[in-house]
Design a protein around this motif. Structure first.
Motif, PDB file in Angstrom:
ATOM      1  N   SER A  61      -5.833  -4.144   6.371  1.00  0.00           N
ATOM      2  CA  SER A  61      -6.895  -3.425   5.683  1.00  0.00           C
ATOM      3  C   SER A  61      -8.298  -3.874   6.077  1.00  0.00           C
ATOM      4  N   CYS A  98       3.690   4.871  -4.635  1.00  0.00           N
ATOM      5  CA  CYS A  98       2.454   4.691  -3.883  1.00  0.00           C
ATOM      6  C   CYS A  98       2.110   3.209  -3.913  1.00  0.00           C
ATOM      7  N   TRP A 109       4.905  -5.819   1.372  1.00  0.00           N
ATOM      8  CA  TRP A 109       5.450  -5.026   0.267  1.00  0.00           C
ATOM      9  C   TRP A 109       6.968  -4.936   0.381  1.00  0.00           C
ATOM     10  N   GLU A 143      -0.303   0.445  -4.025  1.00  0.00           N
ATOM     11  CA  GLU A 143      -1.699   0.244  -4.379  1.00  0.00           C
ATOM     12  C   GLU A 143      -1.979  -1.238  -4.503  1.00  0.00           C
ATOM     13  N   HIS A 199      -4.753  -2.814  -1.964  1.00  0.00           N
ATOM     14  CA  HIS A 199      -5.913  -3.106  -1.129  1.00  0.00           C
ATOM     15  C   HIS A 199      -7.167  -2.568  -1.817  1.00  0.00           C
ATOM     16  N   SER A 200      -8.274  -3.287  -1.647  1.00  0.00           N
ATOM     17  CA  SER A 200      -9.526  -2.850  -2.263  1.00  0.00           C
ATOM     18  C   SER A 200     -10.339  -1.936  -1.351  1.00  0.00           C
TER      19      SER A 200
END
Length: 114
Positions: A45, A21, A53, A23, A25-26
């Motif tokens: 985002s 997964c 990535w 992970e 971004h806020s």
């Protein structure tokens, strides 16, 4: 529909299993795009960033910052060396996908760019 297709093509089952997964971004992710060679992903985002990535390992390569509002979409150049990001800040930004450097900001839209 995917599970029905997998029943017909059992050799594809492992392809669709979750490997990791991403992970980082806020806030919410609005768009994800594969690089032309399939080795990287770019995500846009509502946290106003684009992240690149490693699609094979899930490792974060870089975070592109510069938009002043939600980044709605992202797309790779055909050769995979550049990214274009579109934002609610009424701009499109062109990035060097290898270094993360901002190359150009395209202005002139009268509203959000999708």
């Amino acid at each position: 529909a995917i599970t029905q297709s997998l029943g017909q093509h059992p050799h594809l089952k492992d392809f669709w299993l979750e490997k990791f997964c991403l992970e980082g971004h806020s806030k919410n992710v609005m768009c994800v795009a594969w690089s032309p060679d399939g080795t990287k992903l770019a995500s846009a985002s509502t946290d106003k960033t684009v992240k690149i990535w490693n699609a094979l390992t899930g490792e974060l390569i870089s975070t592109l910052e510069g938009h002043s509002d939600v980044v709605r979409s992202v797309v790779w150049s055909p050769d995979g060396t550049k990214l274009a990001s579109a934002s609610y800040d009424k701009t499109v930004k062109i990035w060097n996908a290898l270094t993360g450097e901002l190359i150009l900001t395209l202005k002139g839209h009268s509203g959000s760019v999708y």
